[in-house]
Design an enzyme around this catalytic site. Structure first.
Site, PDB file in Angstrom:
ATOM      1  N   ASP A 205      26.930  36.487 -75.971  1.00  0.00           N
ATOM      2  CA  ASP A 205      28.447  36.369 -76.044  1.00  0.00           C
ATOM      3  C   ASP A 205      28.877  36.915 -77.094  1.00  0.00           C
ATOM      4  O   ASP A 205      29.947  37.471 -77.262  1.00  0.00           O
ATOM      5  CB  ASP A 205      28.850  34.743 -76.032  1.00  0.00           C
TER       6      ASP A 205
ATOM      7  N   HIS B  59      28.264  35.652 -67.579  1.00  0.00           N
ATOM      8  CA  HIS B  59      28.875  34.714 -68.177  1.00  0.00           C
ATOM      9  C   HIS B  59      30.430  35.428 -68.495  1.00  0.00           C
ATOM     10  O   HIS B  59      30.362  36.302 -69.237  1.00  0.00           O
ATOM     11  CB  HIS B  59      28.183  34.018 -69.318  1.00  0.00           C
TER      12      HIS B  59
ATOM     13  N   GLU C  20      27.159  22.477 -70.869  1.00  0.00           N
ATOM     14  CA  GLU C  20      26.214  22.792 -71.917  1.00  0.00           C
ATOM     15  C   GLU C  20      26.620  22.095 -73.159  1.00  0.00           C
ATOM     16  O   GLU C  20      25.490  21.412 -73.952  1.00  0.00           O
ATOM     17  CB  GLU C  20      26.123  24.170 -72.071  1.00  0.00           C
TER      18      GLU C  20
ATOM     19  N   SER D  86      22.190  29.701 -75.469  1.00  0.00           N
ATOM     20  CA  SER D  86      22.864  30.524 -76.143  1.00  0.00           C
ATOM     21  C   SER D  86      23.549  30.215 -77.526  1.00  0.00           C
ATOM     22  O   SER D  86      23.450  28.723 -77.576  1.00  0.00           O
ATOM     23  CB  SER D  86      24.111  31.281 -75.301  1.00  0.00           C
TER      24      SER D  86
END
Length: 491
Positions: free
Chosen positions: A108, A132, A221, A414
């Site tokens: 990201d 994503h 998450e 992540s």
């Protein structure tokens, strides 16, 4: 750049949050054909990048990897992974101008730099893909009007994406088209072909939106998938050791207990997980879960509110700009925890013992799954999306803890998930301190005493478990996946 979600009016926000449609198998009759004969260039060769690329190549697509010049010159891990698997590898300048579809599968925090580097090189009318939507929704990245922007988001780690494909199946997947970038109206055709090329159409595909995927993914998450498992691990370990339980046994019960408990969750939802307990233990786990939900509901709501408003993303991106100071500090603190350093235990723990001696852990899973699901629904996210981002992915995350404790979980997820995990777990641990002092014998590391069972109470508890909305939608979705798997194996 401005947070895209916050530029929408309320009607648009609600419409995009609530976008979720389970797609029928016949919508994928063309499979990956729409992308055959076209050039697909993947940027990033980590777990998702490599494994999606392998599946797409095996599905007949022309795949290449674009890497930065220094990654090629220094023969970094991404270059080695791509070349060792026989893929064409080149620089952005060499490959991006040829691409009909550029797939950005970098972390990201690299998305803005990557997109700003590749966008000027992309030919007119090409497509840009994500797995994503953080860069589009939270960062608010603006993409050239002639570029189609799509998303294919497998609901599993990259390794699982590959393994399920090799078995002739796939993993459940969300697909979306960015409404601001679909000038030619071909976004859905591209997304469907890409999803089919990864095998996702054989496990079930949800037509979603960038907004719904991002907001639900962040919520899952941060809370149940990572934050709750981390907080539960730290609290349960410290409690058992303080009560005189051998540290090695306590650590092993937790490290491998999450995986064992959530395997039942994967097969039959909360109902089956609770059915693995004796009747007295089930009644105790239910009571504990109700207490936990009451205590933690405000924390779950705060995370959802901060995700919806953009406050979470703003805070995290400020830490990116500060060289991840908070993230790295929290990572180090977690690594120094007693649970992360417990002594190895050579004794055996049977599968049933993980349930019998882990009643509080079962209660934590139940409370966390239901709270995450319910909080997402309250925010306007549709049940199917909420299910995939809470219950469905939990066994996969629990498996990472079984491999190398919390360290492995935080390495595999992540940086975005890891940052949110720390925010949640560091708030949850002190919040639950007082609750932990109220535990009874049998809640952890011992059997729940059999003091008799009230039939009417047990009946009501069983009914309440089975009638929770996540159990209803979960039964439907698990049934669909099972049916699809049978078809795939038969073929």
């Amino acid at each position: 750049m401005a947070n895209y979600f916050n530029t929408l009016n309320l009607r648009q926000q609600l419409s995009q949050l609530g976008k979720c449609r389970f797609m029928s198998r016949d919508e994928f009759a063309d499979e990956a054909n729409y992308l055959k004969g076209k050039k697909v260039v993947i940027v990033g060769c980590g777990a998702q990048g490599l494994n999606q690329g392998l599946n797409m190549r095996d599905s007949g697509l022309d795949i290449a990897y674009a890497l930065r010049q220094e990654a090629i010159d220094e023969k970094r891990a991404s270059w080695r992974r791509a070349t060792e698997n026989g893929f064409e590898v080149g620089t952005y300048e060499a490959l991006i101008p040829q691409a009909d579809l550029v797939v950005n599968l970098t972390p990201d925090k690299q998305h803005s730099a990557v997109v700003q580097a590749v966008q000027p090189l992309m030919k007119s009318g090409a497509a840009l893909g994500y797995s994503h939507g953080f860069n589009i929704v939270e960062v608010g990245e603006k993409i050239r009007d002639d570029i189609t922007v799509v998303m294919v988001a497998p609901k599993c780690p990259g390794t699982e994406v590959r393994e399920e494909y090799k078995r002739g199946f796939g993993v459940p997947t969300l697909i979306a088209v960015h409404p601001e970038n679909d000038a030619k109206g071909e976004g859905m055709a591209i997304a469907k072909a890409w999803a089919a090329a990864t095998g996702g159409h054989r496990a079930g595909v949800l037509e979603s939106s960038f907004v719904a995927e991002v907001k639900s993914d962040l919520m899952g998450e941060q809370t149940i998938l990572c934050g709750m498992l981390q907080a539960g691990s730290l609290l349960c370990y410290d409690k058992m050791v303080a009560e005189g339980v051998e540290p090695g046994y306590a650590g092993k019960l937790i490290q491998f207990g999450w995986e064992t408990i959530t395997e039942a969750l994967k097969q039959g939802g909360i109902t089956l997980m609770m059915d693995r307990l004796s009747n007295p233990a089930k009644m105790r786990a239910y009571a504990l879960s109700e207490q936990l939900k009451e205590i933690m509901a405000p924390l779950f709501a705060k995370h959802m509110d901060d995700i919806i408003s953009g406050k979470f993303s703003e805070t995290m991106m400020a830490d990116w700009a500060n060289d991840d100071k908070n993230l790295l500090t929290w990572r180090e603190e977690t690594g120094a925890s007693a649970f992360e350093n417990y002594p190895e235990y050579e004794g055996k723990i049977s599968e049933q013992e993980y349930f019998d001696h882990g009643v509080l852990m079962v209660a934590m899973v139940k409370a966390g799954v239901e709270l995450a699901f319910d909080t997402m629904i309250e925010a306007g996210i549709i049940a199917e999306s909420a299910y995939y981002e809470s219950l469905h992915e939990l066994p996969l995350i629990a498996n990472t803890i079984a491999r190398k404790r919390l360290y492995e979980m935080n390495v595999v997820i992540s940086d975005t998930a890891e940052y949110g995990n720390y925010l949640f777990s560091f708030a949850a641990v002190p919040m639950l301190k007082e609750f932990m002092t109220t535990l009874q014998s049998g809640d952890l590391a011992k059997h729940v005493p059999d003091s008799g069972t009230d039939n009417a109470q047990l009946r009501d508890i069983n009914e309440a478990i089975r009638q929770h909305p996540i159990e209803i939608v979960g039964k439907k979705l698990r049934g669909y996946m099972t049916d699809m798997k049978k078809i795939a194996v038969a073929n």
